[in-house]
Design a protein around this motif. Structure first.
Motif, PDB file in Angstrom:
ATOM      1  N   GLN A 209     113.231  30.161 -34.817  1.00 52.58           N
ATOM      2  CA  GLN A 209     112.279  29.356 -35.592  1.00 52.58           C
ATOM      3  C   GLN A 209     113.003  28.212 -36.303  1.00 52.58           C
ATOM      4  OE1 GLN A 209     109.052  29.636 -35.514  1.00 52.58           O
ATOM      5  NE2 GLN A 209     108.653  28.030 -37.000  1.00 52.58           N
ATOM      6  N   GLN A 210     114.177  28.492 -36.875  1.00 57.28           N
ATOM      7  CA  GLN A 210     114.932  27.444 -37.547  1.00 57.28           C
ATOM      8  C   GLN A 210     115.387  26.372 -36.565  1.00 57.28           C
ATOM      9  OE1 GLN A 210     118.088  29.577 -39.449  1.00 57.28           O
ATOM     10  NE2 GLN A 210     116.846  30.184 -41.214  1.00 57.28           N
TER      11      GLN A 210
ATOM     12  N   LYS B 164     113.877  25.584 -33.794  1.00 59.92           N
ATOM     13  CA  LYS B 164     112.693  24.825 -33.379  1.00 59.92           C
ATOM     14  C   LYS B 164     112.322  23.795 -34.447  1.00 59.92           C
ATOM     15  CE  LYS B 164     109.324  27.031 -31.328  1.00 59.92           C
ATOM     16  NZ  LYS B 164     108.117  27.865 -31.119  1.00 59.92           N
ATOM     17  N   GLN B 165     112.435  24.170 -35.732  1.00 62.87           N
ATOM     18  CA  GLN B 165     112.145  23.225 -36.802  1.00 62.87           C
ATOM     19  C   GLN B 165     113.140  22.067 -36.802  1.00 62.87           C
ATOM     20  OE1 GLN B 165     112.156  25.531 -40.391  1.00 62.87           O
ATOM     21  NE2 GLN B 165     110.015  26.182 -40.172  1.00 62.87           N
ATOM     22  N   MET B 166     114.413  22.370 -36.561  1.00 66.37           N
ATOM     23  CA  MET B 166     115.418  21.303 -36.518  1.00 66.37           C
ATOM     24  C   MET B 166     115.155  20.363 -35.359  1.00 66.37           C
ATOM     25  SD  MET B 166     118.877  23.406 -37.587  1.00 66.37           S
ATOM     26  CE  MET B 166     119.887  22.302 -36.690  1.00 66.37           C
TER      27      MET B 166
ATOM     28  N   GLU C 239     112.203  19.690 -34.041  1.00 65.22           N
ATOM     29  CA  GLU C 239     111.026  18.897 -34.395  1.00 65.22           C
ATOM     30  C   GLU C 239     111.393  17.802 -35.395  1.00 65.22           C
ATOM     31  OE1 GLU C 239     108.116  21.657 -35.803  1.00 65.22           O
ATOM     32  OE2 GLU C 239     107.683  22.440 -33.796  1.00 65.22           O
ATOM     33  N   GLU C 240     112.277  18.123 -36.360  1.00 65.16           N
ATOM     34  CA  GLU C 240     112.693  17.116 -37.337  1.00 65.16           C
ATOM     35  C   GLU C 240     113.481  15.997 -36.664  1.00 65.16           C
ATOM     36  OE1 GLU C 240     114.859  19.229 -40.314  1.00 65.16           O
ATOM     37  OE2 GLU C 240     113.070  20.213 -41.107  1.00 65.16           O
TER      38      GLU C 240
END
Length: 173
Positions: free
Chosen positions: A155-156, A158-160, A162-163
């Motif tokens: 999840q982390q 994937k967030q990175m 997306e950012e």
């Protein structure tokens, strides 16, 4: 506390410290020891059977297998060798080795007689000794992670990603 008590405590090994170093659970450590003892017995019997021949390579492989059995008994079950003065010292030194070192040593000494004389007796006699090395090798890999921590890492990541993607799109505009 007297100096003798301090020396005694310094000389006695701490079982919690040794088990924390290699990351093996108590039941896995016993599984490896039992496999080592059974591997030693299979090497001894197969080595003795292999020596009953006239082929010199078979005799050499059989002697090597009996030497493997002796080393396995010394390292994994020193109580079987009570008549040998240095058995406890060898066992203590073997316990200080890392699991990957034991794995390489046990697998290497199990492969040598098979290379010397490739027969069913040497294959089956050294199979459990080789399996003991494999068990120690697997323990050297470490514990498997749990699913929750893997999901959190995913999840982390994937967030990175997306950012980074949104940062790249904002930079183009």
């Amino acid at each position: 506390m007297s100096s003798q008590d301090e020396q005694f405590q310094a000389a006695t090994p701490d079982p919690a410290a040794s088990s924390a170093d290699d990351g093996m659970t108590w039941w896995y450590r016993w599984l490896c020891r039992i496999a080592g003892v059974i591997g030693g017995m299979s090497c001894a019997f197969a080595g003795l059977w292999n020596c009953v021949t006239i082929n010199p390579l078979n005799i050499a492989a059989g002697v090597w297998m009996m030497l493997n059995a002796f080393i396995l008994f010394l390292c994994e079950a020193p109580f079987c060798c009570q008549f040998i003065e240095f058995a406890n010292a060898v066992s203590t030194r073997a316990d200080k080795l890392r699991p990957w070192q034991k794995a390489a040593f046990y697998c290497g000494m199990a492969v040598f007689p098979v290379m010397l004389s490739l027969t069913l007796t040497t294959l089956f006699g050294n199979a459990i000794a080789f399996a003991t090395g494999v068990l120690y090798g697997l323990s050297a890999l470490g514990k498997k992670g749990d699913a929750i921590s893997y999901a959190r890492i995913h999840q982390q990541q994937k967030q990175m990603d997306e950012e980074k993607l949104t940062g790249a799109l904002e930079g183009q505009a």
